[in-house]
Design a protein around this motif. Structure first.
Motif, short mmCIF file in Angstrom:
data_model
loop_
_atom_site.label_atom_id
_atom_site.label_comp_id
_atom_site.label_asym_id
_atom_site.label_seq_id
_atom_site.Cartn_x
_atom_site.Cartn_y
_atom_site.Cartn_z
N THR A 31 0.85 -1.19 0.00
CA THR A 31 0.00 0.00 0.00
C THR A 31 0.88 1.24 0.00
OG1 THR A 31 -1.77 -1.14 1.15
CG2 THR A 31 -1.80 1.26 1.24
N TYR A 83 -4.43 6.27 0.89
CA TYR A 83 -3.75 4.98 0.94
C TYR A 83 -4.13 4.23 -0.33
CZ TYR A 83 -2.57 6.16 5.69
OH TYR A 83 -2.06 6.79 6.80
N PRO A 103 -3.84 1.17 -2.84
CA PRO A 103 -3.42 -0.23 -2.96
C PRO A 103 -2.61 -0.49 -4.24
CG PRO A 103 -5.79 -0.06 -2.52
CD PRO A 103 -5.29 1.32 -2.85
N HIS A 147 6.09 4.16 1.69
CA HIS A 147 5.72 2.75 1.55
C HIS A 147 6.65 1.90 2.41
CE1 HIS A 147 8.77 0.60 -0.94
NE2 HIS A 147 9.13 1.83 -1.22
#
Length: 137
Positions: free
Chosen positions: A40, A56, A58, A84
């Protein structure tokens, strides 16, 4: 009176151009390695007057927003923080959009691609090139 008329015509053209110009798009792709546990991407983008808030993103997802250029002053600036990894320990902060000369047409796509080895950039269909390495936060 002539000067007022010239000013009003010029001002009107600038205002119409600012209202009807196509916005540029800022694309941020999360292309982190899907085989890693922490895929993420944290993104937080701001300008002098706009805060997009923490996002956030994915793996494999595009985060996108339009940027309406200030065509009168041409001083639009957005910067972002990217993070990250475990506890988001890898970080990079930088300007993702600065007003450009008229060589880049309105309606252009400013594309940032986030990978394990760094952050890449291109405008429209130009070749992608690496511009940043990750730093420890």
């Amino acid at each position: 009176m002539k000067h007022l008329l010239v000013f009003l015509i010029f001002y009107g053209q600038c205002t119409i151009g600012n209202v009807f110009a196509l916005p540029n798009k800022l694309n941020i792709w999360n292309d982190l390695d899907p085989n890693h546990k922490h895929t993420t991407l944290f993104v937080h983008c701001k300008s002098g007057t706009i805060d997009k808030g923490p996002q956030y993103v994915p793996h494999g997802i595009l985060y996108q927003f339009p940027i309406k250029e200030n065509s009168w002053l041409r001083n639009t600036l957005f910067w972002c923080t990217f993070r990250h990894g475990p506890n988001y320990k890898y970080e990079q902060k930088f300007d993702v959009y600065k007003s450009r000369s008229h060589k880049v047409p309105q309606g252009s796509i400013y594309e940032w691609i986030v990978k394990e080895d760094g952050i890449y950039f291109r405008i429209n269909t130009a070749p992608m090139h690496k511009v940043h390495n990750w730093k420890l936060a």
